[in-house]
Design an enzyme around this catalytic site. Structure first.
Site, PDB file in Angstrom:
ATOM      1  N   ALA A  56      16.583  20.101 -15.726  1.00 41.90           N
ATOM      2  CA  ALA A  56      17.343  20.409 -16.953  1.00 41.90           C
ATOM      3  C   ALA A  56      18.831  20.581 -16.653  1.00 41.90           C
ATOM      4  O   ALA A  56      19.684  20.288 -17.496  1.00 41.90           O
ATOM      5  CB  ALA A  56      16.791  21.671 -17.591  1.00 41.90           C
ATOM      6  N   GLU A  58      20.621  18.806 -14.899  1.00 40.72           N
ATOM      7  CA  GLU A  58      21.270  17.476 -14.877  1.00 40.72           C
ATOM      8  C   GLU A  58      21.333  16.813 -16.262  1.00 40.72           C
ATOM      9  O   GLU A  58      21.937  15.746 -16.423  1.00 40.72           O
ATOM     10  CB  GLU A  58      20.526  16.550 -13.907  1.00 40.72           C
ATOM     11  CG  GLU A  58      20.820  16.808 -12.435  1.00 40.72           C
ATOM     12  CD  GLU A  58      20.140  18.061 -11.935  1.00 40.72           C
ATOM     13  OE1 GLU A  58      19.002  18.349 -12.370  1.00 40.72           O
ATOM     14  OE2 GLU A  58      20.759  18.779 -11.129  1.00 40.72           O
ATOM     15  N   VAL A  81      12.007  24.583 -19.169  1.00 39.16           N
ATOM     16  CA  VAL A  81      12.332  25.617 -18.182  1.00 39.16           C
ATOM     17  C   VAL A  81      11.438  26.824 -18.471  1.00 39.16           C
ATOM     18  O   VAL A  81      11.442  27.351 -19.586  1.00 39.16           O
ATOM     19  CB  VAL A  81      13.809  26.033 -18.270  1.00 39.16           C
ATOM     20  CG1 VAL A  81      14.179  26.923 -17.086  1.00 39.16           C
ATOM     21  CG2 VAL A  81      14.714  24.794 -18.267  1.00 39.16           C
ATOM     22  N   ILE A  82      10.667  27.211 -17.452  1.00 42.65           N
ATOM     23  CA  ILE A  82       9.691  28.298 -17.651  1.00 42.65           C
ATOM     24  C   ILE A  82      10.072  29.472 -16.761  1.00 42.65           C
ATOM     25  O   ILE A  82      10.131  29.340 -15.539  1.00 42.65           O
ATOM     26  CB  ILE A  82       8.271  27.807 -17.300  1.00 42.65           C
ATOM     27  CG1 ILE A  82       7.921  26.581 -18.174  1.00 42.65           C
ATOM     28  CG2 ILE A  82       7.241  28.926 -17.506  1.00 42.65           C
ATOM     29  CD1 ILE A  82       6.676  25.848 -17.749  1.00 42.65           C
ATOM     30  N   SER A  85       8.163  30.690 -13.509  1.00 40.40           N
ATOM     31  CA  SER A  85       8.195  29.966 -12.226  1.00 40.40           C
ATOM     32  C   SER A  85       9.621  29.596 -11.839  1.00 40.40           C
ATOM     33  O   SER A  85       9.851  28.708 -11.043  1.00 40.40           O
ATOM     34  CB  SER A  85       7.365  28.685 -12.349  1.00 40.40           C
ATOM     35  OG  SER A  85       7.835  27.946 -13.475  1.00 40.40           O
ATOM     36  N   HIS A  88      15.961  31.058 -10.956  1.00 33.56           N
ATOM     37  CA  HIS A  88      17.294  31.058 -11.578  1.00 33.56           C
ATOM     38  C   HIS A  88      17.199  30.546 -13.021  1.00 33.56           C
ATOM     39  O   HIS A  88      17.987  29.730 -13.465  1.00 33.56           O
ATOM     40  CB  HIS A  88      18.289  30.232 -10.758  1.00 33.56           C
ATOM     41  CG  HIS A  88      17.821  28.869 -10.359  1.00 33.56           C
ATOM     42  ND1 HIS A  88      16.615  28.627  -9.738  1.00 33.56           N
ATOM     43  CD2 HIS A  88      18.384  27.653 -10.499  1.00 33.56           C
ATOM     44  CE1 HIS A  88      16.491  27.346  -9.501  1.00 33.56           C
ATOM     45  NE2 HIS A  88      17.536  26.720  -9.970  1.00 33.56           N
ATOM     46  N   ARG A 127       4.547  24.376 -27.403  1.00 29.52           N
ATOM     47  CA  ARG A 127       5.710  23.624 -27.919  1.00 29.52           C
ATOM     48  C   ARG A 127       5.719  22.157 -27.476  1.00 29.52           C
ATOM     49  O   ARG A 127       6.657  21.438 -27.743  1.00 29.52           O
ATOM     50  CB  ARG A 127       7.002  24.318 -27.467  1.00 29.52           C
ATOM     51  CG  ARG A 127       7.216  25.653 -28.160  1.00 29.52           C
ATOM     52  CD  ARG A 127       8.094  26.589 -27.347  1.00 29.52           C
ATOM     53  NE  ARG A 127       8.286  27.881 -28.030  1.00 29.52           N
ATOM     54  CZ  ARG A 127       7.359  28.838 -28.076  1.00 29.52           C
ATOM     55  NH1 ARG A 127       6.158  28.657 -27.507  1.00 29.52           N
ATOM     56  NH2 ARG A 127       7.584  29.967 -28.725  1.00 29.52           N
TER      57      ARG A 127
END
Ligand SMILES: O=c1[nH]c(NC[C@H](O)[C@H](O)[C@H](O)CO)c([N+](=O)[O-])c(=O)[nH]1
Length: 153
Positions: A56, A58, A81-82, A85, A88, A127
């Site tokens: 993500a 990039e 993005v989870i 896990s 950052h 989602r």
């Protein structure tokens, strides 16, 4: 009163889709949802270009490059993005969101932000084509509407 609003007709519009490989289990579903929505709203297969990026983080650079090329009426940025896990998480999410908004503002080309940002896997599943719909399809609809709206301004 003159009212401007974008119709949901994708015929004749050219789309760039930027999708990240990280969490591909989910992002491939987002891509499928976006392609299905574009197809069923009349977009031609030849007018859709898909670019794969590592993650993500990039998404903004390739979104901006596609947008400034002048080849596309709208860009759709797809990622997942989870937090569970991601060490950052906040940095990746914030930079993706900020960068995608900048890509759109700097070029005047709509870039829809369809990055699923969740606390856990279940929310990402919801989602990506289950009970909370498909965020990729949502991003495609936003891209169609914005491209049509901007043509009127
Ligand atoms: O798209 C994602 N990228 C992630 N990291 C990679 C990042 O997007 C960049 O590709 C990487 O930092 C190299 O620049 C993620 N995690 O860190 O977990 C994530 O959850 N999702």
């Amino acid at each position: 009163v003159k009212v401007l609003e974008g119709m949901l007709n994708a015929q004749g519009l050219r789309f760039g889709i930027v999708v990240s490989r990280f969490n591909e289990f989910f992002t491939s579903k987002l891509l499928g949802g976006a392609l299905d929505a574009l197809h069923r709203h009349g977009a031609s297969e030849d007018d859709i270009t898909v670019a794969w990026v590592p993650g993500a983080f990039e998404l903004p650079l390739v979104s901006k490059k596609m947008a400034e090329s002048g080849k596309y009426d709208a860009i759709i940025a797809l990622g997942t993005v989870i937090r569970g896990s991601t060490t950052h998480y906040d940095y990746v999410c914030n930079e993706a969101a900020k960068g995608i908004a900048q890509a759109s503002m700097a070029t005047g080309v709509p870039v829809s932000f369809s990055v699923v940002t969740t606390e856990n896997l279940d929310q990402a599943i919801e989602r990506s084509g289950t009970k909370a719909g498909n965020k990729g399809a949502d991003g495609a609809m936003t891209a169609i509407e914005m491209a049509n709206l901007l043509r009127q301004i």
